[in-house]
Design a protein around this motif. Structure first.
Motif, short mmCIF file in Angstrom:
data_model
loop_
_atom_site.label_atom_id
_atom_site.label_comp_id
_atom_site.label_asym_id
_atom_site.label_seq_id
_atom_site.Cartn_x
_atom_site.Cartn_y
_atom_site.Cartn_z
N ARG A 29 26.33 -55.03 -74.49
CA ARG A 29 26.04 -56.61 -74.10
C ARG A 29 26.18 -56.99 -72.46
O ARG A 29 25.51 -57.58 -71.86
CB ARG A 29 26.94 -57.50 -75.06
N ALA A 30 27.30 -56.49 -72.13
CA ALA A 30 27.78 -56.55 -70.85
C ALA A 30 26.77 -56.10 -69.84
O ALA A 30 26.15 -56.56 -68.75
CB ALA A 30 28.96 -55.88 -70.37
N THR A 31 26.05 -54.77 -70.21
CA THR A 31 25.16 -54.01 -69.30
C THR A 31 23.77 -55.11 -69.19
O THR A 31 23.00 -55.27 -68.20
CB THR A 31 24.95 -52.55 -69.66
N LEU A 32 23.42 -55.60 -70.46
CA LEU A 32 22.32 -56.06 -70.56
C LEU A 32 22.38 -57.48 -69.91
O LEU A 32 21.47 -58.10 -69.18
CB LEU A 32 22.10 -56.54 -72.04
N ALA A 33 23.64 -58.26 -69.74
CA ALA A 33 23.78 -59.39 -69.06
C ALA A 33 23.74 -59.19 -67.49
O ALA A 33 23.06 -60.15 -66.75
CB ALA A 33 25.36 -59.98 -69.48
#
Length: 142
Positions: A29-33
């Motif tokens: 999720r952090a990478t996508l954000a």
């Protein structure tokens, strides 16, 4: 079904502790954000990093160089290794390795890596020889 064993209560080999966990290929999720934040800005940020590097910013320069020319893990080695078809060929091969290191053609680490491959090859030859000897012994007993 989970099978636990021993005092550490580990799962059986090949069994996950969370079968409903993240599927393969799922992104963090952090990478996508972060990708959403940078969407459309990548080229501008890259240009800025290059400008900073040109202006002498050491960190920006290092970042640019790491992207342009990442550190090589290995290099291709051109080395004449004598053929190893029997265990009797091993001394010639190890001698060639030692001579290449002494001459500076190979680093000690490269020679060590090649030596490991030679060792694995020799073990394969020994296993094949042992198998053939056992077959001959069995054939003579019949």
């Amino acid at each position: 079904m989970q099978t636990m064993r021993g005092p550490g209560k580990q799962f059986e080999k090949g069994q996950t502790g969370n079968p409903a966990g993240r599927p393969k290929g799922a992104r963090n999720r952090a990478t996508l954000a972060l990708e959403q934040l940078l969407d459309g800005e990548g080229e501008q940020i890259t240009r800025k990093a290059i400008e900073l590097a040109k202006d002498g910013d050491g960190a920006a320069l290092r970042l640019c160089m790491d992207r342009l020319l990442p550190a090589r893990k290995d290099r291709t080695v051109s080395f004449e290794l004598p053929p190893i078809e029997t265990t009797a060929d091993l001394p010639r091969a190890t001698s060639a390795l030692l001579q290449a290191v002494a001459a500076g053609d190979l680093t000690p680490a490269e020679a060590s890596d090649i030596g490991k491959a030679v060792d694995a090859h020799v073990r394969a030859i020994e296993a094949a020889d042992l198998h053939q000897r056992l077959l001959r012994i069995e054939a003579n007993q019949q």
